[in-house]
Design an enzyme around this catalytic site. Structure first.
Site, PDB file in Angstrom:
ATOM      1  N   ASP A 129       0.827  -1.209   0.000  1.00  0.00           N
ATOM      2  CA  ASP A 129       0.000   0.000   0.000  1.00  0.00           C
ATOM      3  C   ASP A 129       0.864   1.262   0.000  1.00  0.00           C
ATOM      4  OD1 ASP A 129       0.731  -0.752   2.589  1.00  0.00           O
ATOM      5  OD2 ASP A 129      -0.907   0.368   3.503  1.00  0.00           O
ATOM      6  N   HIS A 166       8.560   0.541  11.803  1.00  0.00           N
ATOM      7  CA  HIS A 166       7.421  -0.231  11.266  1.00  0.00           C
ATOM      8  C   HIS A 166       7.758  -1.599  10.644  1.00  0.00           C
ATOM      9  CE1 HIS A 166       3.535  -0.774   9.424  1.00  0.00           C
ATOM     10  NE2 HIS A 166       4.069  -0.772   8.221  1.00  0.00           N
ATOM     11  N   GLU A 191       1.058   9.292   9.549  1.00  0.00           N
ATOM     12  CA  GLU A 191       0.019   8.274   9.441  1.00  0.00           C
ATOM     13  C   GLU A 191      -0.820   8.313  10.709  1.00  0.00           C
ATOM     14  OE1 GLU A 191      -0.028   4.617  10.775  1.00  0.00           O
ATOM     15  OE2 GLU A 191       2.045   4.340  11.419  1.00  0.00           O
ATOM     16  N   HIS A 205      -3.537   8.328   6.011  1.00  0.00           N
ATOM     17  CA  HIS A 205      -3.419   6.916   6.331  1.00  0.00           C
ATOM     18  C   HIS A 205      -4.194   6.572   7.596  1.00  0.00           C
ATOM     19  CE1 HIS A 205      -1.510   2.963   6.902  1.00  0.00           C
ATOM     20  NE2 HIS A 205      -1.067   3.066   5.672  1.00  0.00           N
TER      21      HIS A 205
END
Lengths: 603, 650
Positions: free
Chosen positions: A72, A157, A203, A431
């Site tokens: 994504d 992440h 995000e 996001h």
């Protein structure tokens, strides 16, 4: 006034197909170029026609930056660079550059080979696209051109995830990509320095969640897996090949070792070995503990975890299977799910976020009857037409569905923590889901008193910046000023400095007036004023002068007042002379003389 | 700006730069050549070494039997080897703000500088430099600590006695400052002060200067440094290479436009071609093995060894050495081999591409996997049982004074079948071998030094064109042994500024400008006027704020509303901005303006320098000259103002 414009083409009030356009100081930058897992049509990719209606993007973009290898965030890259057309630089970190083409190829295979879609990028296009990639190192300042510089920070992440600081002149933007503010079993926490960007684009996947401690979640996870195994059930953990999978593998591996468990753990697809190998080679991107001990014991060499074969799914007895992809939308995880869904002893653990439209999303929302696409039959009618029939069948979901938020995003607390770290002037959320963003936006505005924006896709946010003007000051002037000001600045007595700014071509120089005249080849023009003041005073001229001197001395404290031997009194640079009038010796004429630069004090 | 030179060794530099209120140490090299004066430290008892006769002066007056031993006509100190430290008296080391490390060979003196000196600053280094540097220090400490020597020889250091000793002990310098090796605890404490940096990362020091490491191409993570402010730039070049070996290529273009370039760490073997040496290394190795002998390669456990192993990887099959065991023995052998595989970002392009596959970047992974290369922490333990001959052994220390290499020298030195191949350029091989004489084993000297040679460096300097070059004095004249080779020195215009140990150089720098930021509110209020085409000026009156070495100009506070004398103590702090006046006042235009303001009775009188205007109605005299105007009047404020306006218009 200079402005920074931010327009999300994807991930605006949404999760999926992240793609954000930033215009800063005359430069256009595309941040991420992802695809949406929830769609199979045009909405899958960002709408690049927003940038230009006709053709290639190269001349409209100065660079593209990819934050990490999740689809994504990078899934539309070959489509954008090879099919729409972009030849400029694409930046990503080394691990992302290594792993991204593998995931793209995987994704391509599922879409084209299994689903039979045409009009999709080819393997060659992925390769050509990757040739345009320039690897980024952490903290390295990369000069994209003379004005635009970017710098990557560790984001946590997934392996190789980065946040980027984009700077043109004194304006700057930080884009976080996806990040994690708490270290986990294999990655460290995101970090950024106090760079005070004009906009922080963050995000906000877990905008409203404040997750409980990681340890508890891990214990919970192990308990559930263990219970299921004990009663002879099969556990399916849909994951993406890289990332969460490795963390959970480390977790299970150590648990199996400690509890001396015998049930097999499998990892689906041929990617296993390879994926773990990437972790071994990019060990510097993992957390402190793994890096410290990797020589003695490499955490990514698993003893209990073996490669999965399709036939194992029907084996009797308990087992744990990691299968890709993570949202149950296609591939092996979906096949195994269909096989095991009917047995209530079995369990599926969803360790990450699932986008709308996927099976994962549906079962997490408690849907117990699923309409599945069965085997697709492809019938060739002629050379040009192919018809695809989908058989729809119903699937009853009886197995246990568990959701464990292991996906490594920052929660609300983490996002606030990052704001405190970077101290942005404005905040922009992407996001995430609109409702949750709204909540977080309120919180941010309240706590930090900064503007917080949350544009939808295609909506432009404009932020005016107010940059200072950098100027070169002559060291003489600066030193003179600093010496006059004393060792410490006194806020109560700000002093004014005078200088002349010379603007020539592209240079700005601040120099003293004298130097400016010299440099420009000009003569200074002296302007002096002399004022005659008559007063009556019977004393002799020198006496009058002396009396004026003593008077001024008592009145004007804090000034330099001098009585000079040549018969003048100087107050700073003002000259006072006394002469008697020719007609009347008692009428004294006071001559006050000052230059234009002196402020007039009226006596 | 000053440069303090604390080391005289050109490849193991230690300089301190004072630049704009910061004190920056450039590298921290430890001169280990001093250990050549000591007896080797054997791992197992050596009857030969213990039987060496003590030294007594010829006339018998000085007896240092206990401290000095004689071997093949040379005298050695029988004590734990000691190192020659960077100078510590030239400046107060506690005032050092930061230490910049350029490569792992140039940081070995770090614990001596950061510990017990009051140092409170930060050390900057890249991650490979830190990790491999730690391994090399750990190895050094391990070599020393596993064979402790009870006695510590000090008598020979007495000036009177040293004078009487035979060379080279007699000529050893600063022997009183020589120190024993540090402890692991000191290493850990020193390395805890390291802050990691990446290539091209810009680090601000106190807002005054910016430092940035650049790839230097010499070893994993090796860097040159840029130290700059907005207007001045100093480049520090140390241990750079233009050859294609394993590290990332050297970044040359960023060195451009330097005011001063400090040049250290050129090749120590200007006449030896590294490629040729590599060929010789392989052929000698193969020859010895075929004849049934063993090969000993004394080396550091990181650096060139990676290239040697890569070269052997290709060579083994073609030379039919597939069954010959290769051993790498060092307390950090395993770590060094493992670490080399995880620094993909710091490697050359070819090796980076391998990682994307994903494959280990160095082929020694395969040599290990196929059991062709085996590594052991020491000769004790597993090695003694698995050891097969003939074989090739890579082990340290290259000085042959400590480490496992001492054992192999004792073991293999007596047979002419065996060969020792020197590849490290840091020590003279004759000096290294001296305490083992007489020796039957063959000696081959193929020093591999990939650092810049004089030809490469002059080409580089031509390209980057620094205004001034500073370098060790050794580079300004040909080597002593080859005094006719004028190509083995730096010839530059202007000539380089040479330094030696304890020099303090004043660097030729004239700082003239500093960066200041004008706040937008002030910038908006400025009124530029064009003086010449393309050149505008504006007078600026502002309040200067200086904080953290950053200067900003803010608009002055609003002027007081009433213009009147203030009889308060405080002086009037606000002065109205004064436009800059220049040029002459044209008479005709001035008269016309006066007319416009209703002043018509003007008597003009010509003088030598200009004109005198008599404004009769106002009883005012205006003296107009080329470079000045003088207005004389009675107290008449309303009149002055318009005149001023008029003049400002010019």
């Amino acid at each position: 006034m200079p402005e920074i414009k931010v327009t999300p083409l994807g991930a605006g009030q949404d999760v999926g197909r992240s793609c954000i356009l930033v215009s800063i100081g005359g430069k256009n930058i595309m941040l991420d170029c992802g695809m949406h897992m929830g769609y199979n049509d045009d909405r899958r990719f960002p709408d690049f026609s927003y940038i230009t209606q006709n053709g290639r993007l190269t001349e409209f973009l100065d660079c593209v930056i990819i934050s990490h290898f999740h689809l994504d965030h990078c899934g539309a890259l070959p489509y954008m660079s090879e099919m729409v057309g972009y030849d400029g630089p694409i930046y990503m970190t080394h691990p992302t550059k290594a792993i991204c083409p593998i995931l793209l190829e995987d994704f391509r295979k599922i879409t084209v080979d299994k689903k039979g879609e045409t009009n999709f990028f080819t393997s060659q296009m992925i390769k050509d696209c990757m040739k345009k990639v320039i690897p980024l190192n952490l903290h390295q300042t990369v000069q994209v051109d003379d004005e635009l510089e970017i710098k990557a920070y560790y984001a946590g992440h997934v392996l190789g995830a980065a946040m980027v600081h984009i700077k043109v002149g004194s304006e700057s933007v930080v884009y976080t990509g996806d990040y994690n503010m708490t270290p986990d079993r294999h990655l460290g926490a995101a970090w950024i320095d106090k760079c005070r960007p004009d906009i922080l684009i963050s995000e906000s996947t877990y905008a409203t969640t404040i997750r409980d401690s990681k340890r508890c979640r891990e214990r919970d996870f192990l308990k559930k897996v263990h219970e299921s195994i004990e009663r002879g059930g099969k556990v399916l953990i849909p994951v993406f090949a890289l990332g969460r999978a490795q963390e959970l593998c480390i977790l299970l591996e150590t648990f199996w070792e400690r509890m001396n468990l015998k049930a097999p753990i499998y990892f689906s697809t041929g990617l296993t070995e390879k994926a773990n190998h990437y972790y071994k080679l990019f060990i510097t991107w993992t957390n402190q503990k793994i890096r410290k001990t990797f020589v003695q014991r490499n955490m990514f060499e698993f003893k209990h975890i073996k490669a999965f074969d399709r036939s194992y799914a029907d084996n009797p007895g308990p087992m744990v299977v990691f299968a890709t992809p993570g949202m149950l939308h296609a591939g092996q995880s979906l096949q195994i799910f269909k096989k095991w869904a009917g047995n209530e002893k079995n369990m599926v653990i969803m360790p990450g976020y699932c986008v709308q439209g996927t099976i994962g999303h549906k079962i997490l929302n408690g849907q117990r009857k699923l309409e599945m696409e069965g085997r697709a039959t492809v019938r060739k009618l002629s050379f040009t037409f192919t018809l695809t029939f989908f058989l729809l069948c119903n699937l009853d979901v009886k197995l246990q569905v568990e959701y464990m938020s292991f996906s490594a995003h920052a929660d609300a607390k983490g996002i606030m923590q990052l704001i405190r770290m970077a101290e942005p002037r404005n905040m922009l959320l992407v996001h995430g889901e609109a409702v949750k963003m709204e909540f977080l936006k309120g919180k941010i505005e309240q706590e930090f008193s900064i503007n917080c924006y949350m544009p939808a896709n295609g909506e432009t946010t404009t932020v005016t910046t107010n940059p200072s003007v950098p100027v070169d000051i002559s060291l003489n002037l600066l030193k003179r000023e600093m010496a006059l000001g004393g060792p410490l600045p006194d806020p109560k007595k700000p002093r004014t400095m005078h200088g002349t700014l010379i603007m020539k071509e592209n240079s700005l120089k601040l120099v003293s007036s004298e130097q400016a005249l010299k440099e420009l080849g000009l003569n200074e023009h002296q302007l002096r004023f002399t004022c005659r003041v008559q007063l009556q005073d019977p004393h002799s001229d020198p006496d009058t002068l002396h009396r004026i001197y003593t008077h001024l001395k008592s009145v004007l404290k804090g000034y330099t007042i001098q009585h000079l031997p040549d018969g003048t009194v100087m107050v700073e640079s003002i000259v006072i002379k006394v002469s008697s009038s020719a007609e009347d010796p008692n009428t004294k004429v006071l001559l006050l003389s000052w230059s234009y630069q002196v402020t007039f004090l009226r006596c | 700006m000053k440069l303090y030179c604390l080391s005289g060794h050109p490849t193991l530099p230690c300089n301190v730069l004072k630049f704009k209120s910061t004190t920056i140490m450039l590298d921290c090299g430890l001169d280990t050549t001093s250990v050549l004066n000591f007896l080797p430290l054997p791992l197992v008892h050596s009857p030969r070494l213990s039987k060496l006769p003590g030294w007594v002066s010829k006339d018998g007056t000085i007896n240092l039997e206990k401290e000095l031993k004689e071997c093949a006509g040379r005298v050695f100190v029988d004590s734990q080897p000691e190192f020659c430290l960077p100078e510590r008296e030239l400046l107060d080391l506690s005032t050092i703000d930061v230490i910049l490390i350029s490569n792992y060979h140039c940081m070995m003196a770090l614990p001596y500088i950061t510990e017990h000196t009051g140092f409170t600053g930060t050390v900057y280094a890249t991650e490979p430099t830190l990790q491999i540097g730690r391994l090399l220090m750990e190895e050094l400490v391990n070599f020393m600590e596993r064979v402790p020597k009870a006695q510590s020889a000090t008598c020979w250091k007495n000036k009177e006695i040293q004078r009487m000793l035979p060379g080279p002990l007699k000529d050893a310098v600063e022997v009183w400052t020589w120190k024993r090796c540090y402890s692991m605890q000191e290493v850990n404490s020193a390395l805890s002060k390291v802050q990691l940096v990446g290539y091209s990362q810009k680090v601000e020091l106190f807002g005054a200067v910016q430092i940035s490491p650049l790839s230097s191409g010499y070893s994993l993570g090796s860097s040159n440094w840029i130290i700059q402010s907005h207007h001045e730039k100093v480049s520090y070049v140390s241990g750079s290479s233009l050859l294609t070996t394993h590290p990332q290529p050297m970044d040359q273009s960023s060195l451009k436009n330097s005011d001063v370039l400090i040049l250290t760490g050129l090749t120590q073997m200007p006449t030896a071609n590294p490629d040729g040496m590599l060929g010789e290394f392989c052929s000698n190795l193969a020859m010895t093995i075929r004849a049934g002998g063993n090969v000993l390669v004394p080396c550091y456990s990181s650096g060139v060894i990676y290239d040697l192993l890569e070269c052997l990887y290709q060579f083994i099959e073609s030379a039919n050495l597939g069954t010959t065991p290769f051993y790498f023995i060092s307390p950090v052998a395993n770590s060094s081999l493992e670490f080399s595989q995880i620094f993909a970002e710091w490697l050359c392009h070819n090796k980076q591409t391998k990682v994307y596959l994903p494959e280990p970047p160095f082929p020694h992974a395969e040599l290990i996997q196929t059991n062709k290369l085996k590594h052991y922490p020491s000769i004790h333990g597993d090695f003694s049982s698995e050891f097969r001959q003939p074989c090739v052994v890579f082990t340290g220390h290259p000085s042959l004074r400590f480490g496992d290499v001492v054992h192999f020298m004792e073991l293999w030195g007596k047979s002419s079948l065996n060969t020792i191949i020197f590849t490290e350029p840091d020590f003279s091989y004759l000096d290294a071998l001296a305490p083992y004489q007489p020796l039957a084993m063959k000696c081959v000297y193929c020093p591999i030094d990939t650092r810049l040679n004089f030809h490469q460096v002059s080409k580089l300097l031509k390209e980057v064109q620094p205004l001034h070059v500073v370098c060790p004095e050794q580079y300004t004249q040909p080597p002593l042994s080859q005094s006719h080779r004028s190509d083995l020195m730096l010839e530059l215009q202007p000539p380089p500024m040479p330094y030696r140990r304890c020099s303090v150089l004043n660097l030729p720098f004239r700082r003239r400008y500093e960066r200041v930021y004008i706040l937008p509110e002030l910038a908006n209020s400025l009124v530029p006027s064009e003086i010449k085409p393309g050149t505008s000026v504006a007078t600026v009156s502002a309040v200067l704020h200086s904080k953290d070495n950053k200067h900003t100009l803010q608009p002055p506070p609003a002027p007081p509303t009433k213009k009147r004398k203030r009889v308060i103590e405080e002086p009037p702090v606000v002065l109205a901005p004064k436009p800059l006046l220049s040029g002459a006042v044209p008479l005709e235009a001035f008269l016309a303006t006066l007319q416009k303001h209703g002043i018509s009775e003007v008597k003009v009188e010509e003088t030598a320098d200009g004109h005198i205007l008599h404004l009769q109605a106002e009883d005012t005299l205006i003296q107009l000259e080329e470079d000045g105007t003088h207005i004389v009047c009675d107290n008449n404020e309303p009149l002055r103002s318009p005149e001023r306006c008029k003049l400002e218009g010019n």
